[in-house]
Enzyme design. Sequence first.
Site, PDB file in Angstrom:
ATOM      1  N   CYS A 288      -2.578  -7.948   7.457  1.00 32.31           N
ATOM      2  CA  CYS A 288      -2.772  -6.792   8.340  1.00 32.31           C
ATOM      3  C   CYS A 288      -2.192  -5.536   7.714  1.00 32.31           C
ATOM      4  O   CYS A 288      -0.975  -5.333   7.731  1.00 32.31           O
ATOM      5  CB  CYS A 288      -2.133  -7.057   9.703  1.00 32.31           C
ATOM      6  SG  CYS A 288      -2.283  -5.661  10.828  1.00 32.31           S
TER       7      CYS A 288
ATOM      8  N   CYS B 237      -0.358  -3.176  10.056  1.00 30.57           N
ATOM      9  CA  CYS B 237       0.976  -3.654  10.455  1.00 30.57           C
ATOM     10  C   CYS B 237       1.991  -3.436   9.327  1.00 30.57           C
ATOM     11  O   CYS B 237       3.106  -2.991   9.568  1.00 30.57           O
ATOM     12  CB  CYS B 237       0.968  -5.144  10.764  1.00 30.57           C
ATOM     13  SG  CYS B 237      -0.435  -5.722  11.702  1.00 30.57           S
ATOM     14  N   ASP B 238       1.624  -3.805   8.127  1.00 27.89           N
ATOM     15  CA  ASP B 238       2.612  -3.912   7.053  1.00 27.89           C
ATOM     16  C   ASP B 238       2.465  -2.895   5.920  1.00 27.89           C
ATOM     17  O   ASP B 238       3.314  -2.832   5.031  1.00 27.89           O
ATOM     18  CB  ASP B 238       2.547  -5.333   6.448  1.00 27.89           C
ATOM     19  CG  ASP B 238       2.914  -6.395   7.487  1.00 27.89           C
ATOM     20  OD1 ASP B 238       3.743  -6.085   8.355  1.00 27.89           O
ATOM     21  OD2 ASP B 238       2.363  -7.498   7.427  1.00 27.89           O
TER      22      ASP B 238
END
Length: 312
Positions: free
Chosen positions: A134, A137-138
């Site tokens: 993701c 997300c990261d």
Amino acid sequence: MEKTKCLIIGSGPAGYTAAIYTGRANIPTILYEGLQPGGQLTITTEIENFPGYPKGISGPEMMDDLRLQAERFGASMRSGIVTKADLSQRPFRITVDDGTEIEAETVIIATGASAKYLGLDDEKKYAGMGVSACATCDGFFYRKKVVAVVGGGDTACEEASYLAGLASKVYLIVRKNYLRASQIMQDRVMQNPKIEVLFEHNVTGLFGDNGVEGAHVVRRKGEADEQHYDIAIDGLFLAIGHNPNSEIFREYLDTDETGYILTQGASPATNVPGVYAAGDVADPRYRQAIVAAGSGCKAALEVEKFLAERES
Ligand code: NDP
């Protein structure tokens, strides 16, 4: 047989949020946590984009909080995997892996989606230490670093473009000699000077003593001119698709060709009255915790309305 007004299947942000709302509405609720209690967020490092956490929060911590919040309002949390769901008539009949059977007036399916992985041992070894599925997300953790994205579809192109805004360089590793993504996404990738597309490449392993430091790749695997070499990267992002966890419901519910449950417009209602789908199992597009939580809230509000209409 145990009976309940609302059965929630799944324990990510969608399931827990739904349980907070049904609990506060005094609707007897049972929640089955499934294979991975807390869902996909328990395998992410830090969540910085969920509103309300100015300093960020770890995935497991946030899911623990959500669980406690749902419990506070009376939801009965159960560990177990739902293996069968008879949605042919109400009350719906749900079977759990320990043999328990439950009759539920309404069902909220919040079973999520699982990112596909290549199947390499190194993906597990470096999970949360340089391997992610993701970018939203990261990606932030890879500012000014070098990353690689695996995949040739819209998700891979979108993630590569997103990461190019943060990282110093992005390799896009594509197994075929073409991209499957829409033309506009392909153009965006090909025109981005920070993205280098490695066509006809596969990742065979990762290396690094302190997190990911590089990847072993093979070019033109199986051909006479097959070539093995290493690239130095700080992070590997998988973007080879997701599998919605909807198998056991497909007999009764409309899904798209990948298996994402189809819901009706802005509502999480499925084609079966009294059955709702919230979170990633019905969302091939956004796949964000905040969106999942929002749809869990909507599903709970629909359950409340559905029950009230039948009980008045
Ligand atoms: P896709 O199934 O479209 O693409 C998956 C990609 O991963 C393909 O390039 C595939 O290669 C590759 N792949 C699969 N398995 C492996 C493997 N084992 N090793 C290496 N490569 C592999 O998935 P997406 O998640 O990209 O998209 C899903 C759907 O969502 C699509 O319909 C897409 O259009 C849509 N979407 C739309 C967006 C938008 O409109 N903005 C954004 C994101 C997704 P190969 O081509 O060789 O099979």
